[in-house]
Design a protein around this motif. Structure first.
Motif, short mmCIF file in Angstrom:
data_model
loop_
_atom_site.label_atom_id
_atom_site.label_comp_id
_atom_site.label_asym_id
_atom_site.label_seq_id
_atom_site.Cartn_x
_atom_site.Cartn_y
_atom_site.Cartn_z
N MET A 112 0.83 -1.20 0.00
CA MET A 112 0.00 0.00 0.00
C MET A 112 0.87 1.26 0.00
SD MET A 112 -3.04 -1.27 2.56
CE MET A 112 -4.10 0.18 2.38
N ARG A 113 1.95 1.23 0.73
CA ARG A 113 2.87 2.38 0.77
C ARG A 113 3.55 2.57 -0.59
NH1 ARG A 113 2.88 4.05 5.93
NH2 ARG A 113 3.04 2.57 7.64
N LYS A 114 3.93 1.47 -1.25
CA LYS A 114 4.53 1.58 -2.59
C LYS A 114 3.53 2.19 -3.56
CE LYS A 114 7.56 -2.47 -2.35
NZ LYS A 114 7.77 -3.84 -2.88
N THR A 115 2.30 1.74 -3.51
CA THR A 115 1.25 2.26 -4.39
C THR A 115 1.02 3.75 -4.13
OG1 THR A 115 0.19 0.09 -4.57
CG2 THR A 115 -1.19 2.02 -5.01
N ALA A 116 1.07 4.15 -2.88
CA ALA A 116 0.84 5.56 -2.54
C ALA A 116 1.83 6.48 -3.22
CB ALA A 116 0.90 5.75 -1.02
N VAL A 117 3.07 6.05 -3.36
CA VAL A 117 4.08 6.88 -4.02
C VAL A 117 3.66 7.18 -5.46
CG1 VAL A 117 6.48 6.93 -4.84
CG2 VAL A 117 5.96 6.05 -2.56
N PHE A 118 3.22 6.17 -6.16
CA PHE A 118 2.78 6.35 -7.55
C PHE A 118 1.46 7.12 -7.63
CE2 PHE A 118 5.32 2.40 -7.68
CZ PHE A 118 6.31 2.83 -8.54
N MET A 119 0.54 6.79 -6.75
CA MET A 119 -0.78 7.43 -6.80
C MET A 119 -0.72 8.90 -6.42
SD MET A 119 -2.81 5.44 -8.18
CE MET A 119 -4.09 6.67 -8.06
N GLU A 120 0.15 9.26 -5.51
CA GLU A 120 0.27 10.67 -5.11
C GLU A 120 0.56 11.53 -6.32
OE1 GLU A 120 -0.12 13.63 -2.40
OE2 GLU A 120 -0.31 11.52 -1.87
N ARG A 121 1.50 11.08 -7.13
CA ARG A 121 1.87 11.82 -8.35
C ARG A 121 0.73 11.79 -9.37
NH1 ARG A 121 6.32 9.01 -9.84
NH2 ARG A 121 5.06 7.66 -11.12
N GLU A 122 0.20 10.61 -9.64
CA GLU A 122 -0.86 10.47 -10.65
C GLU A 122 -2.11 11.25 -10.27
OE1 GLU A 122 -2.08 6.61 -11.93
OE2 GLU A 122 -0.05 6.06 -12.54
N TYR A 123 -2.51 11.16 -9.02
CA TYR A 123 -3.74 11.81 -8.61
C TYR A 123 -3.63 13.33 -8.72
CZ TYR A 123 -8.36 11.19 -6.63
OH TYR A 123 -9.72 11.12 -6.47
#
Length: 188
Positions: A112-123
């Protein structure tokens, strides 16, 4: 404590929660006869989202202080926060929380923390109105800061104490999915 009435205190707040946060308080009045909790528990629909899912305050007592259950239209359900205030704190910090669950590797905090790194930028790229909407919401509602919103979300879902049973008797599945961040070819 933030109340359900607070969420509907202004048209601007209703609109900001709806977009870009996908928390539609106007959908609280929609038909909820399709929802059956196991164990049988009283609930109040407090909001919906674009794909047909709903957010429920469930249990006995003041709906403003009850746990929040998220029920998707695709057959998943889970406890996402201990109360409305905690859910809003997670929502403001991680508006992409559904993606954290989708790419959670069945509920792994590391994934979940790994995904957050990518999603923060994308979102942020996909939702240019996010910061302005968040600031307007935070100026109206006293939303506390959670030290670790991703862990809070994960722990809440692991603590799910009821589920939804479909009309055909099938139980809704967990909100956690088996995908990991490495399953998304765009996240390298």
């Amino acid at each position: 404590m933030i109340t359900i009435a607070d969420l509907n205190s202004s048209q601007q707040l209703i609109e900001d929660l709806y977009w870009p946060f996908d928390f539609d308080t106007l959908r609280a009045a929609d038909d909820s006869s399709w929802i059956q909790l196991d164990p049988e528990t009283p609930f109040k629909v407090i909001a919906g989202e674009r794909t047909g899912g709903v957010f429920l305050a469930y249990g006995n007592g003041d709906p403003n202080t009850l746990p929040i259950l998220y029920v998707t239209s695709e057959g998943q359900a889970g406890h996402v926060a201990s109360d409305l205030t905690e859910f809003l704190a997670v929502l403001m910090t991680a508006p992409y929380w559904r993606d954290l669950l989708k790419f959670s590797g069945n509920g792994s905090l590391i994934e979940m923390r790994k995904t957050a790194v990518f999603m923060e930028r994308e979102y942020a790229e996909d939702n240019p109105d996010l910061l302005d909407a968040r600031n307007r919401i935070m100026n109206v509602l006293s939303i506390p800061k959670i030290d670790d919103p991703i862990k809070s979300l994960r722990d809440s879902i692991h603590a799910t104490d009821c589920t939804v049973v479909a009309e055909d008797g099938c139980r809704y599945e967990s909100l956690f999915n088996s995908f990991t961040s490495s399953d998304n070819p765009h996240w390298k």
